[in-house]
Design a protein around this motif. Structure first.
Motif, mmCIF file in Angstrom:
data_model
loop_
_atom_site.group_PDB
_atom_site.id
_atom_site.type_symbol
_atom_site.label_atom_id
_atom_site.label_comp_id
_atom_site.label_asym_id
_atom_site.label_seq_id
_atom_site.Cartn_x
_atom_site.Cartn_y
_atom_site.Cartn_z
ATOM 1 N N PHE A 6 9.476 -0.249 -4.432
ATOM 2 C CA PHE A 6 9.524 -1.420 -3.542
ATOM 3 C C PHE A 6 10.686 -2.334 -3.925
ATOM 4 O O PHE A 6 11.433 -2.819 -3.064
ATOM 5 N N THR A 50 5.066 8.712 -4.781
ATOM 6 C CA THR A 50 4.603 7.318 -4.691
ATOM 7 C C THR A 50 5.782 6.358 -4.598
ATOM 8 O O THR A 50 5.753 5.382 -3.841
ATOM 9 N N PHE A 76 5.361 2.679 -7.890
ATOM 10 C CA PHE A 76 5.268 2.028 -6.572
ATOM 11 C C PHE A 76 6.087 0.734 -6.554
ATOM 12 O O PHE A 76 6.889 0.507 -5.643
ATOM 13 N N PHE A 77 5.891 -0.124 -7.550
ATOM 14 C CA PHE A 77 6.607 -1.407 -7.561
ATOM 15 C C PHE A 77 8.100 -1.220 -7.820
ATOM 16 O O PHE A 77 8.924 -2.005 -7.315
ATOM 17 N N ALA A 90 6.572 3.705 -1.424
ATOM 18 C CA ALA A 90 6.853 2.284 -1.640
ATOM 19 C C ALA A 90 8.194 1.882 -1.035
ATOM 20 O O ALA A 90 8.344 0.781 -0.487
ATOM 21 N N GLN A 91 9.178 2.765 -1.114
ATOM 22 C CA GLN A 91 10.487 2.451 -0.544
ATOM 23 C C GLN A 91 10.421 2.323 0.974
ATOM 24 O O GLN A 91 11.064 1.448 1.562
ATOM 25 N N GLY A 134 8.823 -0.900 1.709
ATOM 26 C CA GLY A 134 9.778 -1.960 1.406
ATOM 27 C C GLY A 134 10.805 -2.138 2.511
ATOM 28 O O GLY A 134 11.158 -3.265 2.872
#
Length: 432
Positions: A355, A295, A351-352, A299-300, A303
Motif C-alpha cells: 500500500f 498479498t 500488505f502495508f 495491497a498495491q 492503494g
C-alpha cells in the motif's frame, strides 16, 4: 458509449500498453522475488542479494541515460528494445536453480563461474528494466490531459499493482505445476512472446496531451528537434537534477525506493524467519513466499484505487499526507514482526508495504506530470533516485545483517520525516 462513461482520449491505447507491460513485469518481479531465496537455499551465500543489488544499481545508472536515448523514439520500438533485453535472464536462472554450491562438480556451478555469470545477466536485466518505468510514465503523461490525469495514472498504477499480485499468483501456481528449473524456461518463452506484442503499442493522439496544455509553441518544438542529440539530452537531465525547484520532490523519490527495497530486499527475510521454526521443504517455502507477494500485489491495487479517488475528490496534497501516515504503520508493524514468528503478521507487513509502495509511486508520478511540461528528464531523475535507494536498502541488508532492526526503523523514520518536510514545502509553494 464513450461519452456516457466519459472515457478520455487515448484511454484504450494506454490500456493496451499497461496490459502487456503488466504481464511482462509480473514475470520479471517473480524472478526478482525468488532469485535471492533460491541462491541462498542452494548455498551461494549472498549471491542473490548481490544480483538484485546489481539490478537496481544498473537501473540507477541507466535511468539517467535512458531518457537521452529514448527521447523522440517511437514508443513501440522503445518498449520492444527494452523487453528483449530481459528475456535471456530467465534462461540463465535455470543454472542457478539446478546448481548446489560445493555439492556439484559441473563447471558452471563453481562459485568462480556462477557469481560473474549471475551478476552479468542481472546487469542485463537492470538495463532492460531501466527504461520500462520511464517509458510507462512518460507514455501516460503523453496520453493525459489535465482533466484526465487522475484516471490515467490511477488506471496505470492499478495495472502496476496487478503486476505484483500476478507475480505472486503466477509463481505460486507454476511452482506447484512444474519444477523450479522448468519454471524459468516456461517464463522465458512467455516473456519472448510478450516482447513481440509491444510492437503494436500505438502513439498517443497529440491533440490532448499534456505538453500541449502547457502552451508550447511551434518554434520551441522546432528548436527542441534541432537539439535532439543524446549529449544534449543528457545535459538537460543533469540540469533538471540540480535545479533547486526539483529538490522538494527528492524525499518522495528517495522514500519510494526505500519501500520497494524493503519489499524485495528484506521482506523475504521476514518470511524465512516466520517459517524458521517449521519444517517445510524448499519448494514449499518458495510457494509461501509467492503467496506473501500476492498479498503485496492486492495491497498495491487497493492503494492505486484509493489514491486515484482521493486525488479526484480533493485535488490537493492529500495523497502525500496519506503516504506519511502509512509509513508510520509500516514502521510499527515491522517493529513487532521483528520479534515474533508469525506468518500472518508478515503478510500484514507485506500488505502495508504494498500500500505504501503504490501511494508513494502514484504521488510522485502524478506530481511530476502536473509540474513539468516535458517530464521525461525528471522521470529519469525520479527513477534513478528510487533505484539508488533500493540498492542502498539491499546493500545494508547484505552487509549489516546484525543491524537490520535498528537500521530499518531508523531509515523508515527518517524517510517519514523527510516526506513531512516535502508536505510543508509543497503547501508553501501552492500558497505562493
Amino acid at each position: 458509449m464513450a461519452s456516457c462513461f466519459n472515457i478520455p482520449p487515448n484511454f484504450w491505447k494506454l490500456f493496451y500498453m499497461n496490459l502487456i507491460l503488466t504481464i511482462h513485469l509480473s514475470l520479471c518481479l517473480a524472478l526478482i522475488a525468488l532469485l535471492p531465496q533460491i541462491a541462498e537455499q542452494n548455498g551461494y551465500t549472498d549471491l542473490g542479494k548481490y544480483s538484485i543489488m546489481t539490478v537496481y544499481l544498473t537501473e540507477f545508472l541507466f535511468n539517467i541515460i535512458a531518457p537521452a536515448y529514448l527521447k523522440n523514439r517511437r514508443f513501440n520500438y522503445a518498449f520492444l528494445f527494452q523487453a528483449i533485453l530481459v528475456v535471456p535472464c530467465f534462461f540463465v536462472s535455470d543454472y542457478l536453480a539446478n546448481c548446489r554450491n560445493g555439492n556439484d562438480t559441473f563447471w558452471i556451478c563453481k562459485p568462480s563461474v556462477m557469481s560473474p555469470l549471475s551478476i552479468s545477466f542481472t546487469f542485463l536485466l537492470g538495463v532492460g528494466l531501466a527504461g520500462y518505468f520511464i517509458l510507462q510514465n512518460f507514455y501516460v503523461s503523453q496520453c493525459s490531459s489535465h482533466e484526465s490525469s487522475e484516471i490515467m495514472f490511477s488506471t496505470t498504477y492499478i495495472f502496476l499493482g496487478c503486476s505484483s499480485m500476478l507475480s505472486g499468483f503466477y509463481a505460486n501456481i507454476m511452482l506447484q505445476l512444474v519444477s523450479r528449473s522448468n519454471f524459468f524456461w516456461v517464463s522465458g518463452f512467455i516473456e519472448l512472446i510478450l516482447s513481440l506484442l509491444f510492437f503494436f503499442i500505438k502513439t498517443p493522439t497529440k491533440s490532448d496531451v499534456l505538453i500541449f496544455d502547457s502552451k508550447v509553441n511551434q518554434e520551441d518544438l522546432e528548436i527542441e528537434a534541432e537539439e535532439n542529440s543524446i549529449s544534449r539530452n543528457i545535459q538537460n537531465i543533469f540540469k533538471t537534477m540540480f535545479d533547486k525547484s526539483s529538490f522538494i520532490y527528492y524525499p518522495l523519490f528517495w522514500t519510494s525506493g526505500i519501500i520497494i527495497g524493503f519489499e524485495y530486499g528484506l521482506l523475504y527475510q521476514f518470511i524465512n524467519k516466520s517459517l524458521s521454526k517449521q519444517h517445510h521443504d524448499l519448494q514449499t517455502v518458495n510457494e509461501i513466499t509467492a503467496s506473501v507477494y500476492l498479498t503485496v500485489g492486492i495491497a498495491q491495487i487497493l492503494g492505486a484505487l484509493l489514491n486515484g479517488f482521493i486525488k479526484k475528490l480533493f485535488k490537493s496534497n492529500s495523497n502525500i499526507i496519506l503516504y506519511a501516515n502509512i509509513l508510520c504503520v509500516v514502521m510499527f508493524v515491522s517493529l513487532v514482526d521483528s520479534f515474533v514468528y508469525d506468518l500472518t503478521l508478515t503478510k500484514a507487513l507485506g500488505f502495508f508495504l504494498g500500500f505504501a509502495d503504490m501511494t508513494g509511486q502514484f504521488t510522485s508520478s502524478i506530481t511530476i506530470s502536473e509540474q513539468y511540461k516535458d517530464p521525461l528528464s525528471i522521470y529519469g531523475v525520479y527513477f534513478s533516485m528510487q533505484n539508488f535507494s533500493i540498492a542502498f536498502m539491499i546493500a545494508q541488508a547484505t552487509f549489516l545483517q546484525h543491524l537490520h532492526l535498528a537500521y530499518n526503523l531508523c531509515i523508515i523514520t527518517l524517510s517519514q520525516i523527510a516526506v513531512n518536510v516535502s508536505i510543508h514545502y509543497l503547501n508553501k509553494k501552492k500558497h505562493e
